[in-house]
Design a protein around this motif. Structure first.
Motif, short mmCIF file in Angstrom:
data_model
loop_
_atom_site.label_atom_id
_atom_site.label_comp_id
_atom_site.label_asym_id
_atom_site.label_seq_id
_atom_site.Cartn_x
_atom_site.Cartn_y
_atom_site.Cartn_z
N GLY A 95 0.63 -1.24 -0.17
CA GLY A 95 -0.03 -0.07 0.13
C GLY A 95 0.73 1.19 -0.12
N ASP A 96 0.54 2.24 0.83
CA ASP A 96 1.37 3.40 0.99
C ASP A 96 2.66 3.13 1.92
N SER A 97 2.73 1.95 2.41
CA SER A 97 3.84 1.82 3.50
C SER A 97 4.88 0.97 3.06
N LEU A 98 6.20 0.92 3.66
CA LEU A 98 7.20 0.16 3.20
C LEU A 98 7.29 -1.03 4.41
N LEU A 99 7.39 -2.29 4.17
CA LEU A 99 7.75 -3.38 4.97
C LEU A 99 8.92 -3.89 4.92
N PHE A 100 9.81 -3.92 5.88
CA PHE A 100 11.16 -4.53 5.82
C PHE A 100 11.10 -5.90 6.60
N VAL A 101 11.56 -6.82 5.96
CA VAL A 101 11.38 -8.12 6.56
C VAL A 101 12.93 -8.60 6.61
N GLY A 102 13.38 -9.07 7.74
CA GLY A 102 14.86 -9.46 7.63
C GLY A 102 15.30 -10.17 8.90
N SER A 103 16.63 -10.43 9.41
CA SER A 103 17.10 -10.89 10.53
C SER A 103 18.57 -10.20 10.73
N PRO A 104 18.98 -10.25 12.00
CA PRO A 104 20.17 -9.92 12.50
C PRO A 104 21.40 -10.57 11.77
N TRP A 105 22.35 -10.16 11.77
CA TRP A 105 23.59 -10.55 11.02
C TRP A 105 24.68 -10.96 12.10
N PHE A 106 24.70 -12.20 12.52
CA PHE A 106 25.51 -12.47 13.59
C PHE A 106 26.53 -13.52 13.07
#
Length: 765
Positions: A95-106
């Protein structure tokens, strides 16, 4: 995938993507995942994205909605500016928003532990868990799984409105190189991708309607893993198992199965999806790797040199047994702690900083370091340090090989001191070759022995100096120690050149070269003839004193017996006279007889007190465990306590190491005195104890007559009684003080006339 319905609520979305966040068009943070909140504790809703995050990769000159959407088809690497945490994932416009999907980099499990994350903080399909367990192909699999779940979750919210998102999910699942299946709640498969067909060898018609258990179970499949799958499935939980999976052609393969329920808005499971990954190659690799690891683990564990592995933050990851023996620590006392905090002095920490810089540049070197072991003893270690890398070639810490050279350093110091001693010492110093022949002697030795330098060179000291009164056992001891290359310390009679006898105290030691070969012997001789004479005189005096004390003790016993015998006779005679003439004597005469009886009784107490006082420090202390609470209770029951006086124990009294009889004497005198000198209508005696780290302080307090301050320092003197009481012999408090001093304690009092007295006794634990 026409007609397929996938439903997600916020809870299930959080389970799948606990590190997500959602941005408004003006880059304000609208929402973020539960696990992201743990690793970014300062993050709050409505925060500006650019105040907290920096896009590290790909490089974007100006952060805008258009630029981010343009790069939404590739991985984004973000850095959280507050803690330098790296996040990797993907932006998607919703829609009008941005979704960030991820995980930490360990890069190591320690980073996960440092941030207080647990297994539940990660999605069960998160490849980072596999990366942390050193699985070579986990990163690619995790990436594909996250992309798949991201697509599924996105379609869950927009399935009814946007059919195109559903098609996208279907495409991702179909294109995935790992097998993907969707099942109904009864476990029957209603969809699978081509990769699943390729892995199992079945056709789609042979798969649809059957359960994964039916298709995958073999005779050798682990029953516990199957039970785990079934239990989790019917409980509506996600699961991950590794098991032997069947193929249509009866050739099984090792697989990893990850499954996740798809829930409705109320959190109820509606469907299940599972991913099947062929890990046969990884299993073979792991088995080979474990064999190699076990081989090198045995080498490391049994090597004589201490090995220590630390991460980039100086936190200890591993140590072998030799290092544990060197340091004095157990492994659980070290792992997770900073090595510098456990071992290093302030000066050594500065050295370590320079070594850390070398490790960061990939340089290995060796150096000496002054350290402290667990017992806080100073040690010197020779350390060979080298950088440590992971399988990708990234620097992850350093490894050090340690050798304890404390003894060698001390020997160097001793040699230096010996050179000073040989030059300056007023005592005799000689140096011999490995065969024991004299090579050098200082002036004091020549003066003490009476020989010249030419007369002693090349001779053995024993042949020159020992004679008839030289103790053979001591000579043998010296010879054996020298033969073993061990230090020796003894006293011996020597003879000078003119055959005059003198006593010496000898200290000797072998000197070694770098290869451990004896190259010299040296010895220091101190003339102790005068001291020996004094010691002999002292022993004679002690013997005489012991004999005198024994005679005095025997005399006290005899005198007390001889004095008590006529007292008993006098007391018996008075009793007989009173009984036979009770009607003939007037009242005044009977008072005189009572007074005589009291004096006899007091004389008996006085004799008994003298005997007790004389024996306090003569008898051997038993050193038993004495329960002072029981002792005091027994005394209260034993002594006469008038009805108007109350004796109480205010708190439990301790168990101490002492002689029961002496402790009973101590408290009986203090409590008896307190009871005897109470002049109030309502009397009170209170016994208490306060515990300190190294001692106890007992107190006996009464509300009796009290004492004037000017006699406080005199009441412990023998035969000094500052009262007219018939009970006083002048010895009670003297006995108490002698017992206290026998146990190296202290006694004092606080008293005021008319108000009462408190005695304090300090005894060591």
């Amino acid at each position: 995938m026409s007609g397929l319905g996938l439903y997600f609520n916020e809870e299930s979305f959080n389970r799948l993507f606990p590190f997500y966040f959602q941005l408004s068009p003006d880059f304000r943070i609208l929402n973020f995942g539960k696990s992201l909140a743990k690793v970014c504790p300062d993050l709050e809703k409505e925060n500006l994205f650019t105040d907290f995050f920096e896009i590290v990769r790909p490089h974007i000159k100006t952060i805008s909605l258009e630029e981010i959407i343009k790069n939404s088809d590739q991985h984004i690497l973000l850095k959280y500016s507050k803690t330098e945490l790296l996040l990797r994932g993907q932006f998607e416009q919703t829609g009008d928003s941005l979704l960030f999907v991820g995980s930490p980099w360990f890069t190591s499990m320690s980073e996960v532990i440092d941030r207080k994350l647990t297994f539940e903080d990660f999605a069960h399909n998160d490849a980072l868990l596999d990366l942390l367990h050193v699985l070579n192909n986990a990163e690619n699999t995790s990436k594909e799984l996250k992309e798949l779940l991201l697509t599924i979750n996105t379609q869950k919210n927009q399935l009814k409105k946007d059919k195109e998102e559903l098609n996208r999910l279907s495409y991702v699942a179909s294109a995935n190189k790992n097998g993907v299946v969707f099942t109904k709640l009864d476990g029957s498969i209603f969809w699978c991708n081509d990769a699943f067909l390729a892995l199992t060898g079945y056709s789609k018609s042979e798969i649809i309607g059957r359960t994964p258990i039916e298709l995958g179970r073999t005779m050798d499949t682990d029953k516990e893993e199957i039970k785990k799958m079934i239990d989790s499935f019917y409980a509506g939980k996600s699961f991950e198992v590794e098991l032997l999976h069947a193929r249509k052609n009866s050739t099984p393969f090792w697989s990893r199965v990850k499954a996740q329920p798809i829930t409705d808005s109320q959190g109820n499971a509606m469907q299940y999806f599972a991913m099947l990954e062929d890990i046969s190659l990884k299993k073979r690799y792991d088995e080979s790797l474990e064999i190699e690891k076990e081989k090198y683990r045995g080498i490391i564990a049994n090597m004589n040199l201490g090995l220590l592995e630390v991460d980039l933050n100086d936190k200890i990851l591993m140590a072998n047994q030799s290092f544990l023996d060197m340091s004095g620590y157990a492994i659980e006392e070290m792992v997770g702690h900073k090595a510098s905090g456990l071992f290093l002095t302030q000066e050594s920490k500065k050295i370590l900083q320079s070594k850390d810089r070398l490790r960061s540049e990939g340089i290995s070197d060796s150096y000496e370091m002054n350290v402290k072991d667990k017992n806080n003893e100073d040690k010197t270690w020779l350390i060979s340090g080298a950088p440590n890398y992971d399988v990708q070639g990234n620097l992850i810490g350093s490894i050090g090989i340690h050798l304890d050279i404390t003894d060698q350093k001390e020997q160097e110091q001793q040699l230096y001191l010996l050179s000073l001693i040989a030059e300056k010492n007023i005592n005799a110093v000689i140096i011999c070759d490995p065969s024991g022949n004299i090579e050098w002697a200082n002036t004091s030795f020549l003066k003490m022995s009476g020989y010249t330098e030419n007369e002693i060179l090349g001779k053995k000291p024993g042949k020159l100096l020992q004679g008839a009164d030289s103790n053979n056992e001591t000579v043998t001891y010296m010879s054996e120690q020298i033969a073993k290359g061990l230090p020796f310390n003894c006293e011996l009679v020597n003879y000078s050149k003119n055959k005059e006898k003198y006593w010496v105290r000898i200290q000797g030691q072998a000197l070694y070269d770098k290869n451990g070969v004896i190259i010299k012997f040296f010895a220091i001789e101190e003339d102790i003839t005068a001291w020996k004479v004094l010691e002999e005189q002292k022993e004679n005096l002690i013997s005489d004193l012991a004999k005198t004390n024994k005679e005095l003790e025997d005399y006290a016993q005899i005198v007390s017996h001889d004095l008590k015998s006529p007292l008993r006779s006098i007391n018996s005679l008075i009793s007989w006279i009173k009984e036979e003439n009770e009607k003939d004597f007037d009242e005044q005469t009977m008072k005189y007889f009572s007074l005589i009886e009291h004096k006899v009784e007091k004389m008996d107490h006085l004799i008994e007190g003298i005997l007790t006082y004389s024996k306090i420090d003569k008898e051997v202390s038993k050193g038993e465990n004495v329960n002072t609470n029981d002792i005091v209770k027994g005394i209260i029951d034993m002594i006469h306590v008038p009805e108007h006086i109350k004796v109480t124990i205010n708190n439990p009294l301790p168990i101490i190491k002492a002689d029961r009889f002496r402790i009973q004497q101590l408290f009986q005198n203090l409590i008896g005195n307190a009871v005897n000198y109470i002049d109030k209508e309502s009397g009170l005696v209170e016994i208490a104890c306060e515990e300190f780290s190294s001692h106890y302080v007992f107190s006996v307090a009464d509300n009796g007559v009290g004492m004037a301050k000017e006699i406080h320092s005199k009441i412990f003197e023998t035969f000094k009684a500052y009262t007219t009481s018939k009970h006083s012999t002048g010895l009670g408090l003297s006995i108490v003080k002698k017992i206290v001093l026998f146990y190296k304690g202290e006694i004092w009092l606080d008293s005021e006339e008319g108000k009462g007295t408190t005695f304090f006794v300090k005894l060591k634990k």
